[in-house]
Motif scaffolding. Structure first.
Motif, PDB file in Angstrom:
ATOM      1  N   VAL A  16       0.830  -1.193   0.000  1.00 44.20           N
ATOM      2  CA  VAL A  16       0.000   0.000   0.000  1.00 44.20           C
ATOM      3  C   VAL A  16       0.863   1.241   0.000  1.00 44.20           C
ATOM      4  CG1 VAL A  16      -1.900  -1.130   1.192  1.00 44.20           C
ATOM      5  CG2 VAL A  16      -0.129  -0.001   2.513  1.00 44.20           C
ATOM      6  N   PHE A  19       0.085   7.276   3.137  1.00 41.54           N
ATOM      7  CA  PHE A  19      -0.879   8.391   3.114  1.00 41.54           C
ATOM      8  C   PHE A  19      -0.117   9.677   3.381  1.00 41.54           C
ATOM      9  CE2 PHE A  19      -5.077   9.777   2.872  1.00 41.54           C
ATOM     10  CZ  PHE A  19      -5.282  10.752   3.820  1.00 41.54           C
ATOM     11  N   GLU A  22      -0.393  11.963   6.950  1.00 46.51           N
ATOM     12  CA  GLU A  22      -0.610  10.945   7.966  1.00 46.51           C
ATOM     13  C   GLU A  22      -0.815  11.561   9.337  1.00 46.51           C
ATOM     14  OE1 GLU A  22       1.673   7.473   7.576  1.00 46.51           O
ATOM     15  OE2 GLU A  22       1.976   7.245   9.710  1.00 46.51           O
ATOM     16  N   THR A 114     -13.113   5.571   0.375  1.00 48.32           N
ATOM     17  CA  THR A 114     -12.395   4.291   0.376  1.00 48.32           C
ATOM     18  C   THR A 114     -12.082   3.857  -1.048  1.00 48.32           C
ATOM     19  OG1 THR A 114     -13.429   3.605   2.460  1.00 48.32           O
ATOM     20  CG2 THR A 114     -12.523   1.869   1.068  1.00 48.32           C
ATOM     21  N   ARG A 117      -9.167   5.736  -2.584  1.00 52.57           N
ATOM     22  CA  ARG A 117      -7.868   5.219  -2.138  1.00 52.57           C
ATOM     23  C   ARG A 117      -7.541   3.907  -2.842  1.00 52.57           C
ATOM     24  NH1 ARG A 117      -9.106   9.478  -0.363  1.00 52.57           N
ATOM     25  NH2 ARG A 117      -8.514  10.436   1.624  1.00 52.57           N
ATOM     26  N   TRP A 190      -8.166   5.678   9.496  1.00 48.57           N
ATOM     27  CA  TRP A 190      -7.961   4.292   9.051  1.00 48.57           C
ATOM     28  C   TRP A 190      -6.780   4.210   8.088  1.00 48.57           C
ATOM     29  CZ3 TRP A 190     -13.868   3.487   8.258  1.00 48.57           C
ATOM     30  CH2 TRP A 190     -14.419   2.857   9.399  1.00 48.57           C
ATOM     31  N   MET A 191      -6.718   5.138   7.154  1.00 54.37           N
ATOM     32  CA  MET A 191      -5.645   5.099   6.171  1.00 54.37           C
ATOM     33  C   MET A 191      -4.283   5.384   6.794  1.00 54.37           C
ATOM     34  SD  MET A 191      -6.547   4.206   3.110  1.00 54.37           S
ATOM     35  CE  MET A 191      -5.157   4.841   2.179  1.00 54.37           C
ATOM     36  N   HIS A 196      -5.117  -1.143   9.214  1.00 59.35           N
ATOM     37  CA  HIS A 196      -6.446  -0.774   8.721  1.00 59.35           C
ATOM     38  C   HIS A 196      -6.401  -0.505   7.224  1.00 59.35           C
ATOM     39  CE1 HIS A 196      -6.442   0.019  13.009  1.00 59.35           C
ATOM     40  NE2 HIS A 196      -7.757  -0.089  12.982  1.00 59.35           N
ATOM     41  N   ARG A 197      -5.343   0.169   6.802  1.00 62.76           N
ATOM     42  CA  ARG A 197      -5.195   0.470   5.380  1.00 62.76           C
ATOM     43  C   ARG A 197      -5.103  -0.814   4.550  1.00 62.76           C
ATOM     44  NH1 ARG A 197      -1.060   3.812   5.770  1.00 62.76           N
ATOM     45  NH2 ARG A 197       0.545   2.262   5.376  1.00 62.76           N
ATOM     46  N   SER A 198      -4.453  -1.848   5.101  1.00 58.95           N
ATOM     47  CA  SER A 198      -4.307  -3.091   4.348  1.00 58.95           C
ATOM     48  C   SER A 198      -5.656  -3.724   4.036  1.00 58.95           C
ATOM     49  CB  SER A 198      -3.432  -4.084   5.124  1.00 58.95           C
ATOM     50  OG  SER A 198      -4.097  -4.570   6.272  1.00 58.95           O
TER      51      SER A 198
END
Length: 223
Positions: A16, A19, A22, A114, A117, A190-191, A196-198
């Protein structure tokens, strides 16, 4: 308190992107079967006349992964050689038929953000599914009404059990959050968390359900 979380079933690892803006939530809990980390807010020392705390409340996020077991060797040693060639492996199961559902407002915004992303990471869009939405809403409402924050509900069920009970046969992941006041805030937090991003950027996932009750948020993913 604000909070977030995620869970995954039968998911390969996903690379990923970072971000760009962040943030670091005050408390971050990754329950990939049960590791917890947290960092409390430190208190600022201010003059007595200025002891008015106008900082926003801290946020929490939590993620859970539930992996299907993979057959392996028996406890007594390697398996005996087969007397005849093993049968051909079965064809991959077709994805479950989707149950379309209309989404709008903050829930629709979470899905839109979502999917944006996911496109950036080279994944396809997630389609809203009614069963995942019902499972998400039931858990968000239960946490809000009973005042807890966990992937395991008060009746002892994990997220994959709740998703299957709602009629969806292939649960993939769950993100939960507590305290965020907008769709953009919850997605951003989350990102900002790799675990969470995964879940959000797992290309094998095809469906999604999102719900909010009070300031509790739930994001369910399906394969």
């Amino acid at each position: 308190m604000l909070a977030l979380a995620t869970g995954v079933v039968l998911v390969a690892g996903v690379a990923v992107a970072t971000f760009s803006d962040e943030i670091v939530p005050t408390e971050l809990r990754t329950d990939s079967i049960a590791a917890t980390t947290g960092s409390p807010f430190g208190a600022d020392v201010v003059p007595r006349a200025a002891q008015v705390d106008d900082r926003p409340p801290p946020t929490e996020i939590s993620t859970v992964h539930a992996f299907a077991s993979v057959p392996g060797e028996t406890a007594g040693g390697p398996p005996a050689a087969p007397e005849k060639p093993p049968p051909a492996p079965p064809a991959p199961a077709a994805p479950p038929k989707r149950e379309p559902v209309a989404v709008s407002g903050a829930m629709g915004e979470v899905i839109t953000l979502t999917n944006q992303r996911r496109r950036d990471a080279g994944c396809g869009d997630l389609a809203p599914d009614g069963r995942l939405t019902r499972a998400a809403q039931a858990h968000a409402s239960d946490m809000n009404e009973k005042g807890y924050f966990d992937h395991v509900s008060r009746d002892g069920r994990r997220f994959e059990q709740r998703v299957r009970a709602a009629g969806y046969p292939r649960p993939g992941a769950e993100n939960i959050a507590k305290g965020q006041t907008s769709a953009s805030q919850v997605v951003k937090e989350w990102m900002a968390s790799p675990s969470h991003r995964s879940a959000m950027l797992t290309c094998a996932f095809t469906t999604i359900g999102v719900a909010r009750s009070g300031n509790y948020w739930v994001q369910e993913f399906g394969r």
